[in-house]
Design a protein around this motif. Structure first.
Motif, PDB file in Angstrom:
ATOM      1  N   SER A 192       1.612  20.158 -10.347  1.00  0.00           N
ATOM      2  CA  SER A 192       1.086  18.937  -9.753  1.00  0.00           C
ATOM      3  C   SER A 192      -0.318  19.175  -9.238  1.00  0.00           C
ATOM      4  CB  SER A 192       1.990  18.468  -8.607  1.00  0.00           C
ATOM      5  OG  SER A 192       1.478  17.293  -8.014  1.00  0.00           O
ATOM      6  N   VAL A 193      -1.266  18.426  -9.754  1.00  0.00           N
ATOM      7  CA  VAL A 193      -2.637  18.508  -9.267  1.00  0.00           C
ATOM      8  C   VAL A 193      -3.100  17.096  -8.903  1.00  0.00           C
ATOM      9  CG1 VAL A 193      -3.282  20.586 -10.547  1.00  0.00           C
ATOM     10  CG2 VAL A 193      -3.546  18.366 -11.635  1.00  0.00           C
ATOM     11  N   PRO A 194      -3.814  16.946  -7.801  1.00  0.00           N
ATOM     12  CA  PRO A 194      -4.295  15.621  -7.413  1.00  0.00           C
ATOM     13  C   PRO A 194      -5.364  15.118  -8.366  1.00  0.00           C
ATOM     14  CG  PRO A 194      -5.217  17.296  -5.973  1.00  0.00           C
ATOM     15  CD  PRO A 194      -4.219  17.990  -6.849  1.00  0.00           C
ATOM     16  N   ARG A 195      -5.447  13.826  -8.508  1.00  0.00           N
ATOM     17  CA  ARG A 195      -6.384  13.238  -9.458  1.00  0.00           C
ATOM     18  C   ARG A 195      -7.831  13.525  -9.109  1.00  0.00           C
ATOM     19  NH1 ARG A 195      -7.907   8.947 -12.777  1.00  0.00           N
ATOM     20  NH2 ARG A 195      -5.815   8.547 -13.523  1.00  0.00           N
ATOM     21  N   TYR A 247       0.876  -1.176   0.000  1.00  0.00           N
ATOM     22  CA  TYR A 247       0.000   0.000   0.000  1.00  0.00           C
ATOM     23  C   TYR A 247       0.906   1.216   0.000  1.00  0.00           C
ATOM     24  CZ  TYR A 247      -3.873   3.103   1.183  1.00  0.00           C
ATOM     25  OH  TYR A 247      -4.827   4.091   1.163  1.00  0.00           O
ATOM     26  N   LEU A 248       0.676   2.155  -0.928  1.00  0.00           N
ATOM     27  CA  LEU A 248       1.593   3.277  -1.078  1.00  0.00           C
ATOM     28  C   LEU A 248       0.866   4.590  -1.316  1.00  0.00           C
ATOM     29  CD1 LEU A 248       1.641   4.053  -4.332  1.00  0.00           C
ATOM     30  CD2 LEU A 248       3.058   2.016  -4.475  1.00  0.00           C
ATOM     31  N   ARG A 249       1.643   5.664  -1.218  1.00  0.00           N
ATOM     32  CA  ARG A 249       1.151   7.011  -1.530  1.00  0.00           C
ATOM     33  C   ARG A 249       2.050   7.593  -2.625  1.00  0.00           C
ATOM     34  NH1 ARG A 249       1.709   9.167   3.122  1.00  0.00           N
ATOM     35  NH2 ARG A 249      -0.426   8.724   3.837  1.00  0.00           N
ATOM     36  N   THR A 250       1.445   8.156  -3.648  1.00  0.00           N
ATOM     37  CA  THR A 250       2.206   8.725  -4.749  1.00  0.00           C
ATOM     38  C   THR A 250       2.576  10.184  -4.475  1.00  0.00           C
ATOM     39  OG1 THR A 250       0.325   9.629  -5.985  1.00  0.00           O
ATOM     40  CG2 THR A 250       0.834   7.288  -6.292  1.00  0.00           C
ATOM     41  N   GLU A 251       3.454  10.719  -5.310  1.00  0.00           N
ATOM     42  CA  GLU A 251       3.847  12.123  -5.187  1.00  0.00           C
ATOM     43  C   GLU A 251       2.681  13.063  -5.459  1.00  0.00           C
ATOM     44  OE1 GLU A 251       8.374  12.748  -6.438  1.00  0.00           O
ATOM     45  OE2 GLU A 251       7.222  11.727  -8.000  1.00  0.00           O
ATOM     46  N   HIS A 252       1.687  12.586  -6.241  1.00  0.00           N
ATOM     47  CA  HIS A 252       0.534  13.429  -6.531  1.00  0.00           C
ATOM     48  C   HIS A 252      -0.648  13.129  -5.605  1.00  0.00           C
ATOM     49  CE1 HIS A 252       1.218  10.276  -9.631  1.00  0.00           C
ATOM     50  NE2 HIS A 252       0.023   9.887  -9.278  1.00  0.00           N
ATOM     51  N   GLY A 253      -0.390  12.419  -4.503  1.00  0.00           N
ATOM     52  CA  GLY A 253      -1.370  12.316  -3.435  1.00  0.00           C
ATOM     53  C   GLY A 253      -2.301  11.120  -3.449  1.00  0.00           C
ATOM     54  N   THR A 254      -2.238  10.276  -4.484  1.00  0.00           N
ATOM     55  CA  THR A 254      -3.119   9.110  -4.536  1.00  0.00           C
ATOM     56  C   THR A 254      -2.562   7.990  -3.671  1.00  0.00           C
ATOM     57  OG1 THR A 254      -3.564   9.698  -6.837  1.00  0.00           O
ATOM     58  CG2 THR A 254      -4.351   7.559  -6.095  1.00  0.00           C
ATOM     59  N   GLU A 255      -3.441   7.231  -3.051  1.00  0.00           N
ATOM     60  CA  GLU A 255      -3.038   6.048  -2.301  1.00  0.00           C
ATOM     61  C   GLU A 255      -3.719   4.818  -2.880  1.00  0.00           C
ATOM     62  OE1 GLU A 255      -3.628   6.459   1.871  1.00  0.00           O
ATOM     63  OE2 GLU A 255      -2.466   8.326   2.014  1.00  0.00           O
ATOM     64  N   PRO A 302      -8.898  23.613  -1.431  1.00  0.00           N
ATOM     65  CA  PRO A 302      -8.341  24.871  -0.926  1.00  0.00           C
ATOM     66  C   PRO A 302      -6.817  24.830  -0.889  1.00  0.00           C
ATOM     67  CG  PRO A 302     -10.206  24.175   0.406  1.00  0.00           C
ATOM     68  CD  PRO A 302      -9.905  23.036  -0.525  1.00  0.00           C
ATOM     69  N   GLY A 303      -6.194  25.893  -1.382  1.00  0.00           N
ATOM     70  CA  GLY A 303      -4.744  25.958  -1.391  1.00  0.00           C
ATOM     71  C   GLY A 303      -4.098  25.209  -2.532  1.00  0.00           C
ATOM     72  N   GLY A 304      -4.895  24.594  -3.410  1.00  0.00           N
ATOM     73  CA  GLY A 304      -4.361  23.845  -4.532  1.00  0.00           C
ATOM     74  C   GLY A 304      -3.905  24.760  -5.662  1.00  0.00           C
ATOM     75  N   ALA A 305      -3.359  24.144  -6.719  1.00  0.00           N
ATOM     76  CA  ALA A 305      -2.807  24.914  -7.835  1.00  0.00           C
ATOM     77  C   ALA A 305      -3.888  25.637  -8.630  1.00  0.00           C
ATOM     78  CB  ALA A 305      -2.017  23.985  -8.753  1.00  0.00           C
ATOM     79  N   ILE A 364     -21.678  21.402 -16.465  1.00  0.00           N
ATOM     80  CA  ILE A 364     -20.386  21.846 -15.955  1.00  0.00           C
ATOM     81  C   ILE A 364     -20.578  22.264 -14.504  1.00  0.00           C
ATOM     82  CG2 ILE A 364     -18.556  23.579 -16.173  1.00  0.00           C
ATOM     83  CD1 ILE A 364     -19.232  23.754 -19.152  1.00  0.00           C
ATOM     84  N   VAL A 365     -19.874  21.592 -13.613  1.00  0.00           N
ATOM     85  CA  VAL A 365     -20.064  21.862 -12.190  1.00  0.00           C
ATOM     86  C   VAL A 365     -19.026  22.842 -11.644  1.00  0.00           C
ATOM     87  CG1 VAL A 365     -21.160  19.647 -11.787  1.00  0.00           C
ATOM     88  CG2 VAL A 365     -18.687  19.834 -11.543  1.00  0.00           C
ATOM     89  N   ALA A 366     -17.909  23.020 -12.356  1.00  0.00           N
ATOM     90  CA  ALA A 366     -16.889  23.980 -11.919  1.00  0.00           C
ATOM     91  C   ALA A 366     -15.892  24.182 -13.046  1.00  0.00           C
ATOM     92  CB  ALA A 366     -16.164  23.477 -10.673  1.00  0.00           C
ATOM     93  N   ILE A 367     -15.159  25.268 -12.963  1.00  0.00           N
ATOM     94  CA  ILE A 367     -14.065  25.555 -13.905  1.00  0.00           C
ATOM     95  C   ILE A 367     -12.837  25.940 -13.076  1.00  0.00           C
ATOM     96  CG2 ILE A 367     -13.242  27.085 -15.749  1.00  0.00           C
ATOM     97  CD1 ILE A 367     -16.221  27.451 -16.525  1.00  0.00           C
ATOM     98  N   GLY A 368     -11.711  25.321 -13.379  1.00  0.00           N
ATOM     99  CA  GLY A 368     -10.484  25.604 -12.645  1.00  0.00           C
ATOM    100  C   GLY A 368      -9.457  26.276 -13.536  1.00  0.00           C
ATOM    101  N   SER A 369      -8.686  27.189 -12.971  1.00  0.00           N
ATOM    102  CA  SER A 369      -7.668  27.908 -13.731  1.00  0.00           C
ATOM    103  C   SER A 369      -6.439  28.180 -12.882  1.00  0.00           C
ATOM    104  CB  SER A 369      -8.237  29.234 -14.254  1.00  0.00           C
ATOM    105  OG  SER A 369      -7.262  29.950 -14.996  1.00  0.00           O
ATOM    106  N   LEU A 370      -5.276  28.186 -13.531  1.00  0.00           N
ATOM    107  CA  LEU A 370      -4.053  28.590 -12.866  1.00  0.00           C
ATOM    108  C   LEU A 370      -3.986  30.084 -12.665  1.00  0.00           C
ATOM    109  CD1 LEU A 370      -1.246  26.535 -14.671  1.00  0.00           C
ATOM    110  CD2 LEU A 370      -1.844  26.407 -12.254  1.00  0.00           C
ATOM    111  N   PHE A 371      -4.773  30.831 -13.445  1.00  0.00           N
ATOM    112  CA  PHE A 371      -4.581  32.283 -13.518  1.00  0.00           C
ATOM    113  C   PHE A 371      -5.772  33.047 -12.928  1.00  0.00           C
ATOM    114  CE2 PHE A 371      -2.350  30.207 -17.000  1.00  0.00           C
ATOM    115  CZ  PHE A 371      -1.062  30.661 -16.785  1.00  0.00           C
TER     116      PHE A 371
END
Length: 272
Positions: free
Chosen positions: A191-194, A45-53, A200-203, A265-272
């Motif tokens: 890096s964004v989680p799957r 059982y492991l955890r990845t760098e992008h947060g998945t287990e 909150p606080g994400g990219a 469409i339930v949400a829209i995400g942006s870096l900017f």
């Protein structure tokens, strides 16, 4: 229990320690993982760098801690071609020593002539592959202009066009909507989680539909896609007759309009 590295082209993650279980994600060659628990049945059982287990076979990981630690010290390059072989000698007919999908990582050790480079492998070995297959690992996407970053995101998403649909996938061998978005951003230094892209606080930050722009992420009820501009978006779908990574439209007048997605469409995400 410590860190390790993936030494197979793909390390699949499952909900339970069984290949009959649901595949929830994938970890690609050379990526670092944290082993949380090992079993006597050949699973961990492991955890990845992008947060998945999840659970993966131990055979997918480097078991020598010293080799794994040495690997992590070197600067990396990433695979940009859909799927490549690393060979024993700098020749296309030489024996294969490893295979990697887009997004897998290697250590570049030097040039070898005829378009080949010498590379270090996650198991401590060395091999050769074409330099044209590789690119730099982006350390800081903020060095790019907004326009260039948006363009890169769209081009990266489109590079998966035609890939088959695979639940939990994140490679050209098979990918789903969340995997497509995650890899599109990862290959551009973000890096964004799957599962929870807008935590909150994400990219990614939430934006309104009238601010939608190229490279932004469209979140649908059960999937996600990358907006291309001009009403188009690229995504991975398992809809019968359209399976795989494809381009559709948000506009009803277009022949490739997907009402089932555009209207939900339930949400829209942006870096900017």
């Amino acid at each position: 229990m410590g860190l390790s590295n993936v030494i197979t082209d793909i390390a699949p993650l499952y909900e339970r320690p069984s290949v009959e279980s649901v595949r929830t994600d994938e970890v690609l060659y050379g990526m670092t993982v944290q082993i949380i628990q090992e079993s006597e049945t050949g699973w961990c059982y492991l955890r990845t760098e992008h947060g998945t287990e999840g659970y993966t076979p131990l055979a997918c990981l480097e078991r020598n801690a010293d080799v794994a630690a040495a690997w992590r010290k070197y600067p990396k390059v990433t695979v940009l071609a859909p799927y490549i072989d690393v060979q024993k000698k700098p020749a296309t007919a030489a024996p294969r020593v490893a295979s990697l999908t887009r997004g897998g990582i290697l250590v570049q050790l030097g040039t070898a002539g005829e378009g080949f480079v010498k590379v270090g492998l996650a198991n401590g070995g060395v091999g050769y592959t074409r330099s044209s297959y590789l690119g730099e690992v982006i350390a800081d996407w903020k060095t790019l202009s907004e326009a260039d970053m948006r363009w890169n995101l769209v081009e990266t998403a489109l590079s998966y066009n035609g890939a088959a649909y695979r639940t939990g996938g994140r490679s050209p061998l098979g990918i789903d909507g969340a995997g497509l978005v995650a890899m599109t951003y990862l290959l551009n230094g973000v890096s964004v989680p799957r599962e929870v892209f807008l935590k909150p606080g994400g990219a990614l930050g939430s934006v309104k539909r009238d601010a939608l722009d190229e490279g932004d992420v469209l979140f649908f009820r059960e999937s996600a896609g990358v907006y291309m501009g001009d009403g188009k978006f690229v995504h991975a779908t398992d809809r019968a007759g359209e399976e795989g990574v494809t381009v559709n439209s948000l506009r009803p007048k277009d022949g490739d309009y997907r009402e089932d997605l555009a209207a939900h469409i339930v949400a829209i995400g942006s870096l900017f």
